[in-house]
Design a protein around this motif. Structure first.
Motif, PDB file in Angstrom:
ATOM      1  N   VAL A 230      32.107  42.886  57.090  1.00 57.84           N
ATOM      2  CA  VAL A 230      33.620  42.802  57.827  1.00 57.84           C
ATOM      3  C   VAL A 230      34.432  43.836  57.276  1.00 57.84           C
ATOM      4  O   VAL A 230      34.627  43.930  56.008  1.00 57.84           O
ATOM      5  CB  VAL A 230      33.839  41.523  57.261  1.00 57.84           C
ATOM      6  CG1 VAL A 230      35.525  41.253  58.182  1.00 57.84           C
ATOM      7  CG2 VAL A 230      32.960  40.332  57.763  1.00 57.84           C
TER       8      VAL A 230
ATOM      9  N   GLY B 273      39.354  45.436  60.536  1.00 56.24           N
ATOM     10  CA  GLY B 273      39.017  45.672  61.887  1.00 56.24           C
ATOM     11  C   GLY B 273      38.700  47.106  62.589  1.00 56.24           C
ATOM     12  O   GLY B 273      38.917  47.987  61.916  1.00 56.24           O
TER      13      GLY B 273
ATOM     14  N   LYS C 233      34.267  33.732  63.762  1.00 58.31           N
ATOM     15  CA  LYS C 233      35.790  34.395  63.228  1.00 58.31           C
ATOM     16  C   LYS C 233      35.463  35.787  62.437  1.00 58.31           C
ATOM     17  O   LYS C 233      36.408  36.776  62.599  1.00 58.31           O
ATOM     18  CB  LYS C 233      36.259  33.479  61.987  1.00 58.31           C
ATOM     19  CG  LYS C 233      36.844  32.206  62.678  1.00 58.31           C
ATOM     20  CD  LYS C 233      37.218  31.003  61.535  1.00 58.31           C
ATOM     21  CE  LYS C 233      37.879  29.975  62.206  1.00 58.31           C
ATOM     22  NZ  LYS C 233      38.177  28.806  61.279  1.00 58.31           N
ATOM     23  N   GLU C 234      34.490  36.010  61.661  1.00 56.98           N
ATOM     24  CA  GLU C 234      34.200  37.237  61.056  1.00 56.98           C
ATOM     25  C   GLU C 234      33.900  38.486  62.264  1.00 56.98           C
ATOM     26  O   GLU C 234      34.473  39.664  61.986  1.00 56.98           O
ATOM     27  CB  GLU C 234      32.755  37.153  60.320  1.00 56.98           C
ATOM     28  CG  GLU C 234      32.842  36.543  58.890  1.00 56.98           C
ATOM     29  CD  GLU C 234      31.619  36.386  58.332  1.00 56.98           C
ATOM     30  OE1 GLU C 234      31.676  36.162  57.058  1.00 56.98           O
ATOM     31  OE2 GLU C 234      30.623  36.821  58.774  1.00 56.98           O
ATOM     32  N   VAL C 235      33.203  38.134  63.241  1.00 58.83           N
ATOM     33  CA  VAL C 235      33.129  39.104  64.422  1.00 58.83           C
ATOM     34  C   VAL C 235      34.497  39.407  64.874  1.00 58.83           C
ATOM     35  O   VAL C 235      34.896  40.524  65.301  1.00 58.83           O
ATOM     36  CB  VAL C 235      32.031  38.689  65.584  1.00 58.83           C
ATOM     37  CG1 VAL C 235      32.477  39.580  66.801  1.00 58.83           C
ATOM     38  CG2 VAL C 235      30.758  38.676  64.992  1.00 58.83           C
TER      39      VAL C 235
ATOM     40  N   ALA D 162      37.188  39.266  63.379  1.00 59.15           N
ATOM     41  CA  ALA D 162      38.018  40.026  62.559  1.00 59.15           C
ATOM     42  C   ALA D 162      37.500  41.363  62.063  1.00 59.15           C
ATOM     43  O   ALA D 162      38.395  42.113  61.574  1.00 59.15           O
ATOM     44  CB  ALA D 162      37.907  39.313  61.088  1.00 59.15           C
TER      45      ALA D 162
ATOM     46  N   LYS E  96      33.918  42.459  62.173  1.00 59.37           N
ATOM     47  CA  LYS E  96      32.677  42.585  61.318  1.00 59.37           C
ATOM     48  C   LYS E  96      31.693  43.444  62.440  1.00 59.37           C
ATOM     49  O   LYS E  96      31.569  43.403  63.664  1.00 59.37           O
ATOM     50  CB  LYS E  96      31.777  41.294  61.335  1.00 59.37           C
ATOM     51  CG  LYS E  96      30.442  41.287  60.917  1.00 59.37           C
ATOM     52  CD  LYS E  96      29.781  39.609  60.849  1.00 59.37           C
ATOM     53  CE  LYS E  96      28.436  39.691  60.288  1.00 59.37           C
ATOM     54  NZ  LYS E  96      27.956  38.185  60.082  1.00 59.37           N
TER      55      LYS E  96
ATOM     56  N   ASN F 104      38.511  50.970  55.346  1.00 58.18           N
ATOM     57  CA  ASN F 104      37.319  50.752  56.263  1.00 58.18           C
ATOM     58  C   ASN F 104      36.088  51.243  55.792  1.00 58.18           C
ATOM     59  O   ASN F 104      35.043  50.737  55.786  1.00 58.18           O
ATOM     60  CB  ASN F 104      37.525  50.793  57.635  1.00 58.18           C
ATOM     61  CG  ASN F 104      38.565  49.664  58.314  1.00 58.18           C
ATOM     62  OD1 ASN F 104      38.592  48.419  57.700  1.00 58.18           O
ATOM     63  ND2 ASN F 104      38.617  49.796  59.442  1.00 58.18           N
TER      64      ASN F 104
END
Length: 232
Positions: free
Chosen positions: A64, A68, A155-157, A159, A161, A189
């Motif tokens: 993640v 983003g 939610k991770e995707v 956010a 991931k 990132n």
């Protein structure tokens, strides 16, 4: 040799050949040489010291990104009953069981970027292997897309991931953000992805592991990064 347009050629002249830039400086150059009229995606290419021909030197997983990627990803969840509702409540764009499998099989429907499945659905979803597999859409436990905790996965995707997988040449390619992102967020990132790759280093990999890092925007030239400044 491929022919490049004038904008690409002019942008390339701003990058010193053979120079390995510090991460922040590299991102600034990528942003400076991004000439498209849209908000270009910044991609990273990382060359690893592995031989993907050997099963014990495969590098695959997901991470993640703290800031983003700047892209909204459409998520499909294969689940039944309460898990289907849980997925939709968590923000999944589509959810269903045999109905979704049939839609893909019969209509060729593929209007999603990521597929997640509960373990009890994999027997059914497995029928889609020839359709989803070549497109990198098949749910996989290694990337956290086969799980009963569908709410967390969705939610991770959403956010930021991303999944990574070494190609036949030993390279990892991944989106790391947008040209419009602040440089500090892009660096963060990048460090997060590199840290994940270091943790995923196969025990069978020998010698130098992180061999090279290059950044580029969608339409721009590549900028080489000093790997030691990313991993230290």
């Amino acid at each position: 040799m491929p022919k490049h347009g004038k904008k690409f050629t002019d942008a390339s002249k701003q990058i010193e050949r053979g120079t390995f830039y510090e991460p922040a400086e590299a991102f600034e150059l990528v942003k400076k040489t991004a000439t498209a009229k849209f908000d270009e995606t910044i991609e990273v290419a990382i060359r690893l010291g592995v031989d993907p021909r050997h099963a014990d030197q495969q590098v695959r997983g997901a991470v993640v990104l703290p800031n983003g990627t700047g892209k909204t990803r459409t998520v499909l969840v294969f689940a039944k009953g309460d898990k289907e509702k849980e997925a939709l409540d968590a923000g999944a764009d589509y959810a269903g069981a045999e109905d979704m499998v049939a839609k893909i099989q019969q209509e060729g429907w593929l209007a999603f970027d990521v597929a997640i499945a509960t373990p009890d659905m994999m027997g059914t979803v497995g029928k889609l292997g020839r359709i989803l597999g070549p497109r990198g859409l098949m749910p996989n436990p290694k990337t956290g897309t086969v799980t009963f905790d569908v709410a967390k996965a969705v939610k991770e995707v959403k956010a930021g991931k991303i999944e990574y997988r070494v190609d036949k040449a030993g390279n990892i390619h991944a989106p790391i953000g947008k040209v419009s992102f602040e440089t500090e967020k892009l660096v963060e990132n990048l460090r997060t992805l590199v840290d994940a790759l270091v943790r995923a280093k196969p025990a069978a990999a020998k010698g130098q592991y992180m061999k090279g890092i290059s950044l580029s925007s969608t339409m721009g030239p590549g900028v080489k990064v000093n790997t030691q400044k990313v991993t230290s």
